[in-house]
Enzyme design. Structure first.
Site, short mmCIF file in Angstrom:
data_model
loop_
_atom_site.label_atom_id
_atom_site.label_comp_id
_atom_site.label_asym_id
_atom_site.label_seq_id
_atom_site.Cartn_x
_atom_site.Cartn_y
_atom_site.Cartn_z
N ASP B 305 0.82 -1.20 0.00
CA ASP B 305 0.00 0.00 0.00
C ASP B 305 0.86 1.26 0.00
OD1 ASP B 305 -2.62 -0.06 -0.45
OD2 ASP B 305 -3.28 0.06 1.63
N ASP B 449 -10.46 -7.92 10.93
CA ASP B 449 -10.31 -9.38 11.03
C ASP B 449 -11.47 -10.04 11.79
OD1 ASP B 449 -9.43 -8.08 13.26
OD2 ASP B 449 -7.36 -8.72 13.09
#
Lengths: 219, 856
Positions: B305, B449
């Site tokens: 990223d 998550d």
């Protein structure tokens, strides 16, 4: 443990620290008609060792023409059952090498980590089959292995793929201590007890012991 | 004979001791004093121990004062050595008495056990208990419901019957005796019995609190007592949920893959990264590339990223995929989702960029997927080979279980029983189909998550937790980073609790709802913890009765509640967390997660993702004042509270003494907790760039002269190794060497250079490794299948009291550090003062320091 040098070049003795000028050996005694086993030496470690002895280039005692002479002689020695017999054979076919083939249970082929070693396998198997030794009785070990060289590693990978279980799990390292021990006329474990080569030989011995025990009664 | 004569003459001063030099001083001394048996020199050496602050080799004028003061001190105060020999102080006497009492109790216990072997032999009892628990009678529905009803009735009676002080004391003592007896039995069934005991006692306490102790005489008192009650109710609820969540561990086994590897599915390994240095990323990528899996069905991708050129170049060299994106929305979740659109493996394995996978990772994790078609998630533990800030600053690395061990050791295994394993963002495999069905990784919250696995569970997919360490990584580098990470977790979990509450909505079983709720509620501990840290002050400072009951009654209710909870938790979690350590962790984090969780609770849509910095160094020890500020304030308040307590003891009415003492004890405990929090904030130095992992691996050392030595590693890192030589060796620093290691029937050699040799310890660094060699090195070290197995062995704690002792020790350390820090100041004037103070302090007498046996 009994080690017998069958090679005309008479070099095994140097690893046992024998004097360079020593000429005695089983070959000379046999040619002279004496008892060849009188030529045996005992190392401080308790290994019986029979050097080949000096010989004229084309001299061949008549006994050697009997292909099973050595096998018979070894039987006659009546060695204890636990005693292992190591026969150091010449690198090329000949009467002495045939004697060894006829007497041996197993053949340990020492390979250099060279590409040519791969080419050696096929003719060797053919030769041994002629002596009635099948591939299952053949064991291999790589000697003088240098892990920092790419080719050595590639050869090992290739051999391991072809030979699988029959190649000793650890190669014997190319260790300067081996040559130095010979130059110093000492046994390797005495000269450099902490060297990698000693470790490798111990591992090899352990592996051989297991392989021999797994097969038929070994000598 | 002659030796005795010499000794005799020596004693009479006739013979010079062989150790002593011929000198006039010795001779003169011998004329006036009987020489010591081992000579004057040895006597001088021994005597120096009594003056540990005097340097006799370079005496100065101030030493005259030191020696004089010390002599005075030695004459008046008993030295530690003398004390231990004499054994006459009250402390030794009481210790001996305690030991005698223990011995006597042990003898009595032994006699009783011999008399009734059926009641105390652990094996026989365990067999009996388990036989009873597994009896087919329980399978009968009627019997089961009847016993549920009976148990419920009993529980209601036990919880709600009001007792006087004497009967409550008798009740808890009897229950405690039974609990101690049950606790002797090994196995999970006694644990369940203890859980029931603990729940009963705690619920009884809460019942008593609600029904009999609310103070409503004034509005302020009512509010204060309701706040405390709320915090206690929260703690009680989390205790109950925690018992439920971890009551029974599933301990799932690895499922073997089919022998025919052509049936193994294709897997994409994603390694998302944002700004972590390439040095951290490298081993992970190299290890991921080397995972044992068919080459044509393993795709490794770096999801960068940060869009960095050097990472792109490295990916090309290492032969792995590189995926970067134009827009950087939704942080890690968005990054992974973007990669999902570009890849097509049937499974997705995700590793944080600093979690180095073992080569066996996929073979361990994938078996279950082929057996269970509804299985969508397999999670393995996160293991850290560097100390986290708690471990580093408190120096407990590899000695005390760290904060994460409870979660990965026990909680996840407990979740797994209820098919409620959480996805933890790394070291996990997901099935692509279900993942795409829920729209990829969840992006609504900052803990993508856990939310992802919640969504999977809502769709009826299965999850699995394999408690086999198959990857290891770096822990957070500093306390502030650690706190930042926990803030993110706390905020994210609270966000999920608000936006996608597991208690409601479709698809979850009751057990799954409870497991998720507990995980989320757990992170709301901020406010309750701060309440507990300040609650006694309400009485000590403001004279508010938050618990309206006599002190003795409070003790009789609250102590059993705490003792039973500690006993049960210690039995359940002892291997994964020491008793009372949770309090330290919570105390440090409480202040910081209070605000974020409250905000997230009110406005769940706010909030950004913050990356946890890793793999750095702390060049100098420092005190993180910024972090400790709130704790310093709390600490000051508590100190004032203690002082106020002393004042109340002196001036208050006699019937209040008990309450004052209880509140002061509570404040004292809080002060130790705060001290421990201060100790954590003292950032210890961390100089190594690469963390060393202790391991004993065989290798060959190739010396420059062509000789080879068989050695073992002592530890290793990406950059170097320490190895143990078979014999001492002389090597110049920086001499070129190489080491070779063997792995799956092949050798790998790595060029390196000497750093130093000390005896048989050789330290070396790798030099000039090619990328391929680096990969081989990672495979021979970090990525070995058994690389992290040894770390899993952990002994259960001996006794819960040890944990309490830790709190006191660490709290004390915290105050000592604070004091030392306060003295050491940067302003020149204060520095002068502190120097002067230190000089004066150096004159003060102190206890002698005796060397250990065998040293001189």
């Amino acid at each position: 443990m009994l080690a017998l040098d069958l090679c005309r070049r008479n070099l095994l003795r140097l690893h046992f620290g024998q004097d360079w000028s020593e000429r005695d050996g089983w070959f000379g005694r046999l040619a002279a008609g004496d008892d060849w086993s009188e030529a045996a030496w005992r190392t401080p470690g308790g290994i019986l060792f029979v050097p080949h002895g000096a010989s004229a280039p084309d001299e061949v005692p008549a006994a050697l023409y009997d292909a099973r002479w050595l096998a018979g002689e070894l039987e006659r020695l009546a060695l204890p059952a636990a005693c292992r017999l190591l026969l150091d054979t010449p690198g090329v076919p000949g009467p002495a090498r045939s004697q060894a083939m006829a007497a041996a249970d197993r053949v340990l082929v020492v390979l250099a980590p060279e590409p040519v070693s791969c080419g050696l396998l096929r003719p060797l198997e053919v030769e041994l089959r002629r002596h009635g030794i099948g591939p299952d009785r053949l064991l291999f070990v790589l000697n003088g292995f240098d892990p920092s060289r790419q080719l050595d590693r590639d050869v090992e990978l290739l051999l391991r793929e072809t030979l699988a279980e029959r190649l000793a799990p650890l190669p014997v390292c190319r260790d300067e201590a081996v040559r130095e021990a010979l130059a110093m006329q000492q046994l390797l474990p005495d000269y450099a007890p902490y060297s990698q080569a000693v470790d490798d030989f111990l591992q090899l011995a352990a592996w051989l012991a297991v392989r021999l025990a797994a097969g038929t009664e070994g000598r | 004979m002659s030796a005795r004569l010499t000794r005799c003459l020596l004693a009479c001063g006739w013979v010079r001791h062989p150790d002593d030099a011929r000198s006039l001083v010795a001779l003169l001394l011998s004329l006036f004093f009987v020489p010591p048996a081992d000579g004057w020199r040895a006597w001088a050496r021994r005597s120096r121990c009594y003056f540990p602050h005097v340097n006799f080799d370079r005496p100065g004028p101030a030493d005259l004062v030191r020696v004089a003061l010390q002599c005075l001190w030695l004459l008046t105060v008993r030295s530690p050595q003398g004390r231990s020999k004499a054994g006459s102080t009250w402390l030794d006497w009481s210790r001996a008495a305690a030991q005698r009492a223990r011995d006597r109790a042990g003898r009595v216990a032994l006699t009783v056990q011999r008399r009734f072997p059926g009641l105390f032999g652990p094996d026989r009892l365990r067999a009996g208990v388990e036989h009873a628990a597994l009896h087919p009678l329980w399978d009968h529905r009627l019997v089961r419901y009847a016993s549920y009803a009976l148990a419920l009735l009993l529980a209601v009676v036990c919880i709600s019957t009001p007792f006087g002080v004497a009967s409550q004391a008798l009740f808890v003592l009897l229950l405690f005796a039974v609990a101690l007896w049950v606790n002797r039995l090994p196995g999970p069934v006694p644990t369940l019995i203890l859980i029931v005991f603990s729940i009963t006692v705690s619920t009884r306490y809460m019942w008593w609190r609600v029904s009999a102790t609310i103070n409503d005489d004034t509005m302020a008192n009512l509010i204060a007592s309701l706040i405390l009650l709320g915090a206690e109710l929260y703690a009680w609820l989390v205790l109950l949920l925690g018992f439920f969540q971890a009551s029974w561990m599933l301990r799932r086994r690895v499922v073997a893959l089919p022998a025919d590897s052509s049936r193994w599915p294709s897997v994409d390994v994603f390694i998302p990264t944002y700004n972590e240095p390439l040095r951290v990323l490298k081993p992970t990528v190299l290890a991921a590339r080397a995972i044992d899996w068919p080459r044509d069905r393993l795709g490794v991708y770096i999801l960068d990223d940060g869009g960095r050129e050097e990472v792109r170049r490295f990916a090309a060299e290492a032969g792995v995929g590189y995926i970067a994106r134009e827009r950087h929305d939704h942080a890690k979740a968005g990054n992974i989702n973007h990669a999902l659109t570009l890849t097509d493996g049937e499974y997705v394995a995700i590793f944080d960029c600093d979690h180095i996978p073992a080569r066996s990772f996929l073979q361990v994790a994938m078996g279950g997927f082929l057996k269970d078609e509804r299985l969508a998630l397999v999670q393995t533990p996160h293991h850290f080979f560097s100390p986290d800030p708690f471990e580093r600053n408190l120096q407990t690395f590899r000695k005390v279980p760290n904060e994460g061990e409870l979660f990965y050791g026990r909680v996840q295994d407990g979740n797994d029983l209820w098919n409620a394993t959480f996805f933890c963002g790394s070291c996990a495999v997901l099935r692509r189909g279900p993942l795409e069905e829920i729209g990829g990784i969840a992006v609504e919250t900052v803990t993508e998550d856990a939310h992802t696995s919640l969504k999977l569970h809502r769709r009826g997919y299965h999850s699995a937790y394999l408690n086999v360490v198959q990857a290891a990584g770096l822990a957070t580098e500093s306390l502030s980073a650690h706190i930042g990470q926990r803030i993110r977790w706390a905020r994210g979990m609270t966000q999920i609790f608000r936006t996608d509450n597991p208690l409601f909505g479709r698809g979850l079983s009751l057990a799954q709802r409870l497991c998720y709720s507990n995980a989320m509620l757990h992170f709301l501990y901020g406010v309750p913890r701060v309440v507990f840290l300040t609650a006694p002050l309400a009485f000590l400072l403001l004279h508010a009765y938050t618990i309206y009951a006599p002190a003795l009654a409070i003790l009789l209710y609250v102590l059993p509640h705490m003792v039973f909870a500690t006993l049960t938790n210690s039995r359940m979690h002892g291997r994964f967390r020491r008793s009372f350590w949770g309090e330290i962790y919570e105390t440090v984090l409480a202040w910081y997660i209070t605000l974020p969780t409250t905000i997230a609770l009110l406005f769940p849509k706010l909030g950004k993702f913050n990356v946890t910095a890793k793999g750095g160094l702390v060049e100098q020890s420092y005190f993180d004042w910024g972090i400790t500020k709130p704790y310093l304030v709390l600490m000051l308040l508590n100190v004032v509270g203690v002082l106020a307590g002393v004042y109340r003891l002196a001036t208050g009415p006699a019937d209040e003494v008990g309450t004052v003492l209880v509140n002061m004890a509570w404040t004292g405990y809080n002060l130790f907790l705060l001290g421990a929090a201060l100790a954590v904030a003292k950032e210890a130095r961390q100089v190594r760039v690469a963390h060393r992992i202790p391991a004993r691996l065989p290798l060959t050392l190739h010396l420059p002269d062509g000789k080879c030595l068989p050695c073992h590693t002592i530890d290793y890192s990406e950059g170097g190794m320490a190895i143990e030589l078979p014999q001492p060796l002389k090597l110049a620093p920086d001499s070129p060497l190489s080491v070779s290691m063997r792995r799956s029937g092949r050798s790998f050699a790595f060029p390196c250079r000497t750093v130093f040799v000390r005896g048989t310890r050789l330290s070396l660094r790798f030099a000039g490794l090619t990328l391929e060699q680096e990969m081989d090195l990672v495979q021979c070290t970090f990525a070995r299948a058994d690389a992290w197995l040894r770390d899993e062995e952990r002994q259960p704690e001996r006794s819960a009291v040890d944990g309490l002792r830790d709190i006191f020790r660490l709290g004390w350390t915290g105050y000592r550090l604070l004091l030392a820090q306060g003295l050491e100041s940067t302003s020149p004037r204060r520095a002068r003062w502190s120097r002067a103070a230190r000089r004066v302090a150096s004159l003060l007498p102190r206890q002698p320091v005796f060397p250990l046996e065998g040293h001189s």
